[in-house]
Enzyme design. Structure first.
Site, PDB file in Angstrom:
ATOM      1  N   ASP A   1       3.047  -5.610   6.659  1.00  0.00           N
ATOM      2  CA  ASP A   1       2.660  -4.616   5.654  1.00  0.00           C
ATOM      3  C   ASP A   1       3.907  -3.783   5.334  1.00  0.00           C
ATOM      4  O   ASP A   1       4.481  -3.164   6.230  1.00  0.00           O
ATOM      5  CB  ASP A   1       1.567  -3.741   6.288  1.00  0.00           C
ATOM      6  CG  ASP A   1       1.096  -2.619   5.384  1.00  0.00           C
ATOM      7  OD1 ASP A   1       1.790  -2.271   4.403  1.00  0.00           O
ATOM      8  OD2 ASP A   1       0.028  -2.056   5.684  1.00  0.00           O
ATOM      9  N   ILE A   2       4.307  -3.764   4.095  1.00  0.00           N
ATOM     10  CA  ILE A   2       5.555  -3.077   3.732  1.00  0.00           C
ATOM     11  C   ILE A   2       5.490  -1.581   4.057  1.00  0.00           C
ATOM     12  O   ILE A   2       6.509  -0.967   4.355  1.00  0.00           O
ATOM     13  CB  ILE A   2       5.922  -3.327   2.249  1.00  0.00           C
ATOM     14  CG1 ILE A   2       7.391  -2.925   1.988  1.00  0.00           C
ATOM     15  CG2 ILE A   2       4.968  -2.625   1.295  1.00  0.00           C
ATOM     16  CD1 ILE A   2       7.953  -3.450   0.691  1.00  0.00           C
TER      17      ILE A   2
ATOM     18  N   ASN B   1       2.675  -0.422 -11.224  1.00  0.00           N
ATOM     19  CA  ASN B   1       2.315  -0.775 -12.594  1.00  0.00           C
ATOM     20  C   ASN B   1       2.958   0.274 -13.498  1.00  0.00           C
ATOM     21  O   ASN B   1       3.445   1.292 -13.023  1.00  0.00           O
ATOM     22  CB  ASN B   1       0.801  -0.892 -12.781  1.00  0.00           C
ATOM     23  CG  ASN B   1       0.096   0.409 -12.518  1.00  0.00           C
ATOM     24  OD1 ASN B   1       0.414   1.437 -13.122  1.00  0.00           O
ATOM     25  ND2 ASN B   1      -0.846   0.391 -11.591  1.00  0.00           N
TER      26      ASN B   1
ATOM     27  N   VAL C   1       0.137  -3.538  -3.171  1.00  0.00           N
ATOM     28  CA  VAL C   1       1.259  -2.789  -2.597  1.00  0.00           C
ATOM     29  C   VAL C   1       1.240  -1.347  -3.116  1.00  0.00           C
ATOM     30  O   VAL C   1       1.433  -0.388  -2.352  1.00  0.00           O
ATOM     31  CB  VAL C   1       2.602  -3.457  -2.962  1.00  0.00           C
ATOM     32  CG1 VAL C   1       3.772  -2.597  -2.534  1.00  0.00           C
ATOM     33  CG2 VAL C   1       2.695  -4.842  -2.321  1.00  0.00           C
ATOM     34  N   ASP C   2       1.002  -1.199  -4.403  1.00  0.00           N
ATOM     35  CA  ASP C   2       1.020   0.108  -5.045  1.00  0.00           C
ATOM     36  C   ASP C   2       0.026   1.064  -4.383  1.00  0.00           C
ATOM     37  O   ASP C   2       0.364   2.211  -4.050  1.00  0.00           O
ATOM     38  CB  ASP C   2       0.663  -0.104  -6.519  1.00  0.00           C
ATOM     39  CG  ASP C   2       1.164   1.010  -7.417  1.00  0.00           C
ATOM     40  OD1 ASP C   2       1.923   1.860  -6.944  1.00  0.00           O
ATOM     41  OD2 ASP C   2       0.768   1.010  -8.597  1.00  0.00           O
TER      42      ASP C   2
ATOM     43  N   THR D   1       3.337 -11.427  -7.277  1.00  0.00           N
ATOM     44  CA  THR D   1       2.563 -12.560  -6.733  1.00  0.00           C
ATOM     45  C   THR D   1       1.128 -12.212  -6.352  1.00  0.00           C
ATOM     46  O   THR D   1       0.405 -13.048  -5.815  1.00  0.00           O
ATOM     47  CB  THR D   1       3.248 -13.160  -5.482  1.00  0.00           C
ATOM     48  OG1 THR D   1       3.274 -12.155  -4.450  1.00  0.00           O
ATOM     49  CG2 THR D   1       4.654 -13.625  -5.780  1.00  0.00           C
TER      50      THR D   1
ATOM     51  N   TYR E   1      -0.729  -9.905 -10.365  1.00  0.00           N
ATOM     52  CA  TYR E   1      -0.014 -10.456 -11.532  1.00  0.00           C
ATOM     53  C   TYR E   1       0.153 -11.978 -11.481  1.00  0.00           C
ATOM     54  O   TYR E   1       0.762 -12.569 -12.373  1.00  0.00           O
ATOM     55  CB  TYR E   1       1.324  -9.737 -11.727  1.00  0.00           C
ATOM     56  CG  TYR E   1       1.212  -8.308 -12.238  1.00  0.00           C
ATOM     57  CD1 TYR E   1      -0.020  -7.772 -12.598  1.00  0.00           C
ATOM     58  CD2 TYR E   1       2.328  -7.490 -12.362  1.00  0.00           C
ATOM     59  CE1 TYR E   1      -0.129  -6.467 -13.061  1.00  0.00           C
ATOM     60  CE2 TYR E   1       2.229  -6.180 -12.829  1.00  0.00           C
ATOM     61  CZ  TYR E   1       0.997  -5.672 -13.176  1.00  0.00           C
ATOM     62  OH  TYR E   1       0.895  -4.383 -13.638  1.00  0.00           O
TER      63      TYR E   1
HETATM   64  P1  ADP Z   1       1.699  -7.460  -8.391  1.00  0.00           P
HETATM   65  O1  ADP Z   1       0.799  -6.581  -9.224  1.00  0.00           O
HETATM   66  O2  ADP Z   1       3.176  -7.268  -8.703  1.00  0.00           O
HETATM   67  O3  ADP Z   1       1.264  -8.880  -8.368  1.00  0.00           O
HETATM   68  P2  ADP Z   1       0.478  -6.862  -5.768  1.00  0.00           P
HETATM   69  O4  ADP Z   1       0.641  -5.590  -5.020  1.00  0.00           O
HETATM   70  O5  ADP Z   1      -0.866  -7.192  -6.318  1.00  0.00           O
HETATM   71  O6  ADP Z   1       1.603  -6.821  -6.918  1.00  0.00           O
HETATM   72  O7  ADP Z   1       0.941  -8.073  -4.858  1.00  0.00           O
HETATM   73  C1  ADP Z   1       2.285  -8.440  -4.617  1.00  0.00           C
HETATM   74  C2  ADP Z   1       2.361  -9.207  -3.304  1.00  0.00           C
HETATM   75  O8  ADP Z   1       2.325  -8.266  -2.225  1.00  0.00           O
HETATM   76  C3  ADP Z   1       1.209 -10.179  -3.044  1.00  0.00           C
HETATM   77  O9  ADP Z   1       1.768 -11.348  -2.469  1.00  0.00           O
HETATM   78  C4  ADP Z   1       0.317  -9.437  -2.045  1.00  0.00           C
HETATM   79  O10 ADP Z   1      -0.352 -10.338  -1.170  1.00  0.00           O
HETATM   80  C5  ADP Z   1       1.342  -8.650  -1.263  1.00  0.00           C
HETATM   81  N1  ADP Z   1       0.857  -7.403  -0.633  1.00  0.00           N
HETATM   82  C6  ADP Z   1      -0.283  -6.702  -0.844  1.00  0.00           C
HETATM   83  N2  ADP Z   1      -0.327  -5.599  -0.057  1.00  0.00           N
HETATM   84  C7  ADP Z   1       0.841  -5.608   0.661  1.00  0.00           C
HETATM   85  C8  ADP Z   1       1.403  -4.739   1.652  1.00  0.00           C
HETATM   86  N3  ADP Z   1       0.764  -3.647   2.085  1.00  0.00           N
HETATM   87  N4  ADP Z   1       2.617  -5.069   2.171  1.00  0.00           N
HETATM   88  C9  ADP Z   1       3.293  -6.167   1.758  1.00  0.00           C
HETATM   89  N5  ADP Z   1       2.819  -7.014   0.822  1.00  0.00           N
HETATM   90  C10 ADP Z   1       1.604  -6.744   0.291  1.00  0.00           C
END
Ligand code: ADP
Length: 175
Positions: free
Chosen positions: A10-11, A24, A33-34, A123, A126
């Protein structure tokens, strides 16, 4: 020379000078992630994003660009917000995805950040195919001149981690 590293996780649990947010264009939060960045970053991150909307980015942050804010309660100094392109099966938007990585590194350079953690931009919601996204992410980071010493990709699940590892040429090997 930037070292490219990979971790699964988890980032928002990472320690780095800067964490990159898959934002976004509204800059006001969303899912994936956002949502996680805003939840853990707390009100300081949202307040900084609101200030950007009230000043430089009245119409939102354009796709492919990047802007930094405080990291609030995250274990980092800055969050670099970048807006990835939505995947299109009919239009090649690769240059916009590459631009996100390039512009994020440029923002990091401007801040003096030495370690930067990236999610796999575009990924999730989007829908960019993981293999193509990994290829663009790694090739762009490798090709971008930067003073960042470590570019760390933080992959949420095994599939993402393994795809990035294949692209990098083997798990854990530096780029
Ligand atoms: P986007 O809208 O750019 O597609 P997302 O946040 O929906 O962004 O997803 C981008 C990537 O990050 C996906 O592969 C998702 O599985 C992953 N992801 C979602 N939550 C986390 C997190 N807390 N830490 C790291 N990666 C995450």
């Amino acid at each position: 020379m930037t070292t490219v590293t990979l971790v699964q996780g988890d980032i928002t649990r990472q320690h780095a000078d800067a964490l990159v947010n898959a934002a976004n264009s509204s800059l006001l939060g969303g899912g994936g992630v956002d949502g996680a960045i805003h939840r853990r970053g707390g009100p300081a991150v949202l307040a900084a994003c609101r200030a950007l909307r009230a000043s430089r980015y009245g119409k939102g942050l354009p796709t492919g660009q990047a802007v930094a804010t405080t990291a609030g309660d995250l274990d980092a100094r800055w969050v670099i917000h970048t807006v990835g392109p939505v995947w299109s099966p009919t239009e090649d938007r690769s240059h916009l995805l590459a631009s996100c990585y390039r512009e994020s590194l440029r923002a990091a350079d401007g801040l003096g950040a030495r370690t930067v953690a990236f999610p796999a931009l575009s990924t999730g919601v989007y829908r960019w195919p993981m293999e193509d996204a990994a290829r663009i992410a790694i090739a762009t980071v490798r090709a971008t001149p930067t003073t960042v010493e470590e570019a760390r990709f933080v992959l949420f699940d095994t599939h993402a981690y393994e795809t990035f590892a294949r692209e990098l040429g083997g798990p854990g090997r530096p780029g």
